[in-house]
Design an enzyme around this catalytic site. Sequence first.
Site, PDB file in Angstrom:
ATOM      1  N   ASP A 343      -2.479   8.234  -4.949  1.00  0.00           N
ATOM      2  CA  ASP A 343      -1.179   7.596  -5.012  1.00  0.00           C
ATOM      3  C   ASP A 343      -0.959   7.012  -6.410  1.00  0.00           C
ATOM      4  OD1 ASP A 343       1.196   6.439  -3.517  1.00  0.00           O
ATOM      5  OD2 ASP A 343       0.254   4.578  -4.201  1.00  0.00           O
ATOM      6  N   GLU A 380      -0.535  12.263  -7.504  1.00  0.00           N
ATOM      7  CA  GLU A 380       0.893  11.958  -7.482  1.00  0.00           C
ATOM      8  C   GLU A 380       1.198  11.578  -8.928  1.00  0.00           C
ATOM      9  OE1 GLU A 380       4.083   9.360  -4.914  1.00  0.00           O
ATOM     10  OE2 GLU A 380       2.295   8.318  -5.639  1.00  0.00           O
TER      11      GLU A 380
END
Length: 720
Positions: A343, A380
């Site tokens: 993330d 990401e």
Amino acid sequence: MAITVIEAISTLGAALSRHYPLGVSSIPREHGQTAANVAVYSPAYRDVILCFQPPGGGWKAVLLADKTDGVHHGLVENMPPGTRYGFYTNMDATQEELLLIDPEAVQLLLDPYGRYIDEQTDADGVSRYLSVRMDSGFDWGTVKRPNTPWRETVFYEAHVKGQTMLHPEVPEDIRGTYAGMAHPAMIAHLQELGVTAVELLPVHFHIDEPHLHGTGMTNYWGYNTLGFFAPHVQYASAAAQAAGPQAVQAELKGMIKLLHMAGIEVILDVVYNHTAEGGSGGPSYSWRGLAEEQYYRMRDGQYYDTTGCGNTLNFSNPHVIKMAMDSLRYWVEEFHIDGFRFDLAVSLARDGEHAFNNNHPFLLAAATDGVLASTKLIAEPWDVGYGGWQTGNFPTGWADWNDSFRDNVRDVWLTDRAAMLAGYHHNGLAKFGDALGGSAAMFAASGRSRMATVNLITAHDGFTLADLTAYNHKHNEDNQEDSRDGTNNNRSWNHGVEGITNNPNTVAQRARTSRNLMATMLLALGVPMITAGDEIGRSQGGNNNVYCQDNEIAWVDWTMDDEAKTMLAATTRLLKIRKDFLAAQPSSYPTRGGQAFIHWFGANGEPMTPEAWGNPHERVLTMLMGSPDGAVDGLVVFNTGITDEDVVLPANPRFSDPDSEVGGTPRPYMLRMTTEAPIRTDDGEPTFTLSRSEPLIEAGDAVRACANTVQIFRNDLSGT
């Protein structure tokens, strides 16, 4: 007040302790099977106290008497698995004062390396957390990790709880749990669908943000980590939770084992960019109380936040890199995890000047580590800081979520078509072709192939696939933030009606567009990712930010009406076509130079020209793809426009090439699927599987391609 037995120093002698590994670890048997080495990084403090409670015993307090390179460490007797513990320190207190702490009256500092977190809630509703020493034993038998090649990989992004909470075939007592995720009904669905890996939203121990307290909502997604080595307890079944920490850990490992037995990899979504301690002045659960200025990114004495979550872990500090690397290795070695999606990964690759560095030590260490080398590392590739968009710029060994693919494909099938129906033509098909071709130029500069792009249309964050076709605007009222949350840049189109409608034409067009979006993703070069529920048309009622909705809004609805069955049939068929096509290509396809080709044609069967690529009125694109050494070529006709077209199927250049092994008489094309509408089986079920008795189509002949459809053909090189 708890009665605490005070030990000034470990009775085993600090001189024998080690500053590595961090956390609680076993020591030679001559010290006793329940003894442990305890080490914690806290460089600014003179003294650190360990408070611990063995199973069935009282609290004890011990000074970690030795300190090496900022790590406090000591040997501790009678600390068997199941022992609850935490740390305490105070710059202004003496050793004697520190040892008098009441461990049940304060929030002790969690071990950053703690393998389990025990949560206790007092009568006032205040939660306190303690680390727990664990035994890592588990019987994996002969089950091995699947090690699915990148080329064959199809990700399925799912939430452990939401995946099974509404599934009628999963027993109620294990719905929403690790055990539910591994139930035979769920595994059968994944296998029949054709995905190869489940990418699970965070299963590290996480808690709710303070702003959610009292709202009736929780952090459903789980991007608020409190323990990078500890599993989230609430995802275990009630029976496992009642049985204790070892049972919770065993249930998670059992889920992974059963998925591996089914040939399905397990990828974890991990959040090393920030912690649950929030911004400056927030609660001290662990890192802030032990080494705030070392663990968190600072500038001019203030937090420098590139995550939007109040704090950012400082990956310019070697100890933070080490913590993340140790955590990753732990999940691979102890839980047999197959890969990780990081993330806000840009925050993990910012240097001491807060700038992104694609040669950052963490990125290189993860990609070259002996334990992690066989895993899948997925970035990401953005955060909210300056220079935060870095898609295509991560180094070799990493794959990127490709937001450019997502945006360009949505534009073609949604916003461009909406504009055309309103009388406007804005964009050609050049970006669409680039997306289908694996965004090669975007990833080439970093030395990576088309297998570095993770192609997605949707993810947990944003509209579902069905909602993309049903809403022009987000509808986040249930989040109690006046719809200020969630992106406004959805690139969606409601097909003329906002939200639910009973108009059969609108419903049919929305469903066809959903199938086209899915087909584009699954037929493009690269690695596709399906969001759980998109294969059955799941809706969130237009909410594009369900992070706080632990309820039917966010859970997968397994009500299999005809629309759901139709979308499932289409997705399953597309994945079968993808699998069969790849099986007919050499193992080096499509990454090795000269082992892959794509030819582009217009509706007239002629090669696309630069003018055609840029012409917004050209809405038909034909893609012929394969390998010089492949047994089958694939041809796909995309009619992205608003009018039906007669499309000439092009001659395959391989048959006109005198140097080609298949040169000679062109082989005809066989239609394998169209997204236009399902056909019905004898029992009335929808299907997109066409009989092989379908008439063959010769090169140069025209086929009718309805507006808003995808047609998929195969061209067998050895005859049909």
